[in-house]
Scaffold this motif. Structure first.
Motif, PDB file in Angstrom:
ATOM      1  N   ASN A  57     -20.972   3.161  86.611  1.00  9.69           N
ATOM      2  CA  ASN A  57     -22.395   3.450  86.462  1.00  9.69           C
ATOM      3  C   ASN A  57     -22.671   3.633  84.977  1.00  9.69           C
ATOM      4  N   ILE A  58     -23.506   2.763  84.391  1.00  7.80           N
ATOM      5  CA  ILE A  58     -23.797   2.828  82.957  1.00  7.80           C
ATOM      6  C   ILE A  58     -25.288   3.098  82.761  1.00  7.80           C
ATOM      7  N   ALA A  59     -25.605   4.260  82.202  1.00  3.69           N
ATOM      8  CA  ALA A  59     -26.990   4.632  81.904  1.00  3.69           C
ATOM      9  C   ALA A  59     -27.284   4.311  80.446  1.00  3.69           C
ATOM     10  N   ILE A  60     -28.340   3.542  80.199  1.00  3.00           N
ATOM     11  CA  ILE A  60     -28.651   3.059  78.846  1.00  3.00           C
ATOM     12  C   ILE A  60     -30.079   3.424  78.465  1.00  3.00           C
ATOM     13  N   SER A  61     -30.253   3.917  77.248  1.00  3.51           N
ATOM     14  CA  SER A  61     -31.591   4.171  76.720  1.00  3.51           C
ATOM     15  C   SER A  61     -31.611   3.896  75.225  1.00  3.51           C
ATOM     16  N   GLY A  62     -32.798   3.605  74.697  1.00  2.00           N
ATOM     17  CA  GLY A  62     -32.962   3.316  73.277  1.00  2.00           C
ATOM     18  C   GLY A  62     -33.395   4.551  72.512  1.00  2.00           C
ATOM     19  N   GLY A  63     -34.339   4.362  71.612  1.00  2.00           N
ATOM     20  CA  GLY A  63     -34.841   5.483  70.825  1.00  2.00           C
ATOM     21  C   GLY A  63     -34.472   5.433  69.362  1.00  2.00           C
ATOM     22  N   GLY A  64     -33.616   4.481  68.991  1.00  2.00           N
ATOM     23  CA  GLY A  64     -33.225   4.357  67.588  1.00  2.00           C
ATOM     24  C   GLY A  64     -31.787   4.767  67.348  1.00  2.00           C
ATOM     25  N   SER A  65     -31.199   4.201  66.297  1.00  2.00           N
ATOM     26  CA  SER A  65     -29.799   4.480  65.967  1.00  2.00           C
ATOM     27  C   SER A  65     -29.555   5.962  65.722  1.00  2.00           C
ATOM     28  N   GLY A  66     -30.470   6.607  65.007  1.00  2.00           N
ATOM     29  CA  GLY A  66     -30.321   8.024  64.697  1.00  2.00           C
ATOM     30  C   GLY A  66     -30.258   8.887  65.949  1.00  2.00           C
ATOM     31  N   LEU A  67     -31.089   8.553  66.928  1.00  2.00           N
ATOM     32  CA  LEU A  67     -31.085   9.306  68.178  1.00  2.00           C
ATOM     33  C   LEU A  67     -29.759   9.138  68.910  1.00  2.00           C
ATOM     34  N   GLY A  68     -29.232   7.911  68.911  1.00  2.00           N
ATOM     35  CA  GLY A  68     -27.948   7.671  69.560  1.00  2.00           C
ATOM     36  C   GLY A  68     -26.825   8.472  68.927  1.00  2.00           C
ATOM     37  N   ILE A  69     -26.801   8.497  67.612  1.00  2.00           N
ATOM     38  CA  ILE A  69     -25.756   9.230  66.887  1.00  2.00           C
ATOM     39  C   ILE A  69     -25.876  10.727  67.135  1.00  2.00           C
ATOM     40  N   THR A  70     -27.114  11.235  67.134  1.00  2.00           N
ATOM     41  CA  THR A  70     -27.336  12.657  67.431  1.00  2.00           C
ATOM     42  C   THR A  70     -26.900  12.986  68.858  1.00  2.00           C
ATOM     43  N   SER A  71     -27.178  12.086  69.792  1.00  2.00           N
ATOM     44  CA  SER A  71     -26.780  12.294  71.186  1.00  2.00           C
ATOM     45  C   SER A  71     -25.264  12.358  71.314  1.00  2.00           C
ATOM     46  N   LEU A  72     -24.573  11.592  70.499  1.00  2.00           N
ATOM     47  CA  LEU A  72     -23.111  11.616  70.495  1.00  2.00           C
ATOM     48  C   LEU A  72     -22.615  12.981  70.022  1.00  2.00           C
ATOM     49  N   MET A  73     -23.245  13.493  68.974  1.00  2.00           N
ATOM     50  CA  MET A  73     -22.869  14.810  68.450  1.00  2.00           C
ATOM     51  C   MET A  73     -23.115  15.914  69.471  1.00  2.00           C
ATOM     52  N   ASN A  74     -24.210  15.769  70.233  1.00  2.00           N
ATOM     53  CA  ASN A  74     -24.598  16.805  71.180  1.00  2.00           C
ATOM     54  C   ASN A  74     -23.895  16.680  72.531  1.00  2.00           C
ATOM     55  N   GLY A  75     -23.064  15.642  72.672  1.00  2.00           N
ATOM     56  CA  GLY A  75     -22.375  15.445  73.937  1.00  2.00           C
ATOM     57  C   GLY A  75     -23.230  14.842  75.019  1.00  2.00           C
ATOM     58  N   HIS A  76     -24.354  14.217  74.646  1.00  2.00           N
ATOM     59  CA  HIS A  76     -25.259  13.621  75.617  1.00  2.00           C
ATOM     60  C   HIS A  76     -25.050  12.110  75.756  1.00  2.00           C
ATOM     61  N   ALA A  77     -24.032  11.579  75.112  1.00  2.00           N
ATOM     62  CA  ALA A  77     -23.734  10.150  75.207  1.00  2.00           C
ATOM     63  C   ALA A  77     -22.246   9.936  74.989  1.00  2.00           C
ATOM     64  N   ASP A  78     -21.740   8.865  75.597  1.00  2.00           N
ATOM     65  CA  ASP A  78     -20.358   8.443  75.361  1.00  2.00           C
ATOM     66  C   ASP A  78     -20.308   7.378  74.269  1.00  2.00           C
ATOM     67  N   ILE A  79     -21.367   6.548  74.224  1.00  2.00           N
ATOM     68  CA  ILE A  79     -21.467   5.465  73.245  1.00  2.00           C
ATOM     69  C   ILE A  79     -22.802   5.574  72.535  1.00  2.00           C
ATOM     70  N   ALA A  80     -22.793   5.476  71.215  1.00  2.00           N
ATOM     71  CA  ALA A  80     -24.023   5.379  70.433  1.00  2.00           C
ATOM     72  C   ALA A  80     -24.123   3.965  69.889  1.00  2.00           C
ATOM     73  N   ASN A  81     -25.136   3.229  70.323  1.00  2.00           N
ATOM     74  CA  ASN A  81     -25.411   1.922  69.735  1.00  2.00           C
ATOM     75  C   ASN A  81     -26.132   2.134  68.412  1.00  2.00           C
ATOM     76  N   SER A  82     -25.714   1.427  67.389  1.00  2.00           N
ATOM     77  CA  SER A  82     -26.313   1.637  66.069  1.00  2.00           C
ATOM     78  C   SER A  82     -26.382   0.335  65.288  1.00  2.00           C
ATOM     79  N   SER A  83     -27.521   0.106  64.676  1.00  2.00           N
ATOM     80  CA  SER A  83     -27.682  -1.085  63.836  1.00  2.00           C
ATOM     81  C   SER A  83     -27.416  -0.762  62.366  1.00  2.00           C
ATOM     82  N   ARG A  84     -26.763   0.358  62.129  1.00  2.00           N
ATOM     83  CA  ARG A  84     -26.357   0.744  60.768  1.00  2.00           C
ATOM     84  C   ARG A  84     -25.070   1.538  60.838  1.00  2.00           C
ATOM     85  N   PRO A  85     -24.325   1.618  59.729  1.00  2.00           N
ATOM     86  CA  PRO A  85     -23.129   2.470  59.712  1.00  2.00           C
ATOM     87  C   PRO A  85     -23.515   3.937  59.659  1.00  2.00           C
ATOM     88  N   LEU A  86     -22.563   4.802  59.894  1.00  5.16           N
ATOM     89  CA  LEU A  86     -22.814   6.231  59.749  1.00  5.16           C
ATOM     90  C   LEU A  86     -23.095   6.582  58.289  1.00  5.16           C
TER      91      LEU A  86
END
Length: 291
Positions: A57-86
């Motif tokens: 089961n794969i749940a996917i949402s957008g919101g921008g690269s920054g949001l994905g990276i923040t979600s990773l930090m907060n434990g709300h995502a396993d994968i952060a999709n990003s169109s830029r490096p950290l």
């Protein structure tokens, strides 16, 4: 009697341990958040992957690269999709939080600049483009024969594409630029505005020709030796000479790696590569490292 009760209790203990282990690992559920540039592609890849392995089961949402990276930090995502490096700040934040991650480059993207189909311009050099985006040029009469104000459709500051374009052009965007939440909004804005110019993921317009009806994708010239190049030019992308091309990243929590790896392997399979290319993105062999 006592022995029988002990054996049943021992078996029950093993069963509870196994169930708890299964619940804690949750190896069939992945949360992926981040880049709007990648979201449509990610959904398509996930749909095909879960067809092959329905247990996932794969749940996917957008919101921008920054949001994905923040979600990773907060434990709300396993994968952060990003169109830029950290950023250096983000790297330090992960370090301070004691969060280990893996970095995957799974495709190459090109950012396309679009204008309304009626605008008498098909190509632009980066110096002129920079003057438009930072607000130095405010009217199309400065580069065309049309006396109309320039309306800019861009992304919010949390967007990796926003950061990428700003960095490549070495500018700060004019405050007059409209901040949109994603590719679709920018496309619709430029379609409805004959004075509009904006930037979107090339894959977004290449994958669905109907989405790009009403707009033109500009050819870009970065220097006199290369001439004007389209973001749809596969040879130019392979050669790395289109000015606005970049790798697409997936940042993966180290603790989620075991359950994420089958999906990453699928992305790198022949079917996965085909799906990526069908969406208008590119596969560069130097990014296809063993994992």
């Amino acid at each position: 009697m006592t022995k029988s009760i002990f054996i049943r209790s021992f078996k029950l203990s093993i069963l509870v341990t196994l169930l708890c282990s299964s619940c804690s690992s949750n190896n069939s559920s992945i949360k992926m958040k981040g880049s709007d540039t990648e979201v449509n592609l990610a959904v398509n890849l996930a749909e095909h992957f879960t067809t092959l392995d329905p247990a996932f089961n794969i749940a996917i949402s957008g919101g921008g690269s920054g949001l994905g990276i923040t979600s990773l930090m907060n434990g709300h995502a396993d994968i952060a999709n990003s169109s830029r490096p950290l950023s250096e700040e983000e790297k330090q934040q992960f370090k301070d939080l004691g969060i280990a991650i893996r970095t995957i480059v799974f495709a190459e993207d090109a950012t396309a600049f679009i204008v309304h189909k009626s605008l008498p311009i098909d190509e632009i050099d980066i110096l002129t483009l920079a003057k438009i985006m930072k607000g130095e040029y405010k009217n199309w009469s400065e580069i065309t024969d049309m006396d109309l104000p320039i309306n800019i459709y861009g992304r919010q500051s949390s967007s990796g594409t926003h950061s990428f374009v700003k960095k490549k052009l070495k500018i700060e965007f004019t405050n007059a630029a409209k901040e949109m939440t994603g590719n679709a909004q920018i496309l619709e804005g430029v379609k409805a505005d004959k004075t509009g110019i904006g930037y979107v993921g090339a894959g977004y317009v290449a994958h669905d020709p109907s989405a790009s009806q009403g707009v033109k994708v500009l050819k870009i010239k970065s220097d006199d030796t290369l001439g004007f190049i389209s973001p749809m030019n596969q040879s130019a992308i392979n050669a790395g000479i289109y000015f606005f091309q970049r790798p697409l990243y997936q940042f993966v929590l180290e603790k989620s790696w075991d359950k994420v790896r089958p999906f990453i392997n699928f992305e790198r399979s022949e079917l996965g590569k085909t799906l990526i290319q069908d969406h208008g993105y590119y596969i560069l062999e130097q990014h296809q490292n063993e994992i």
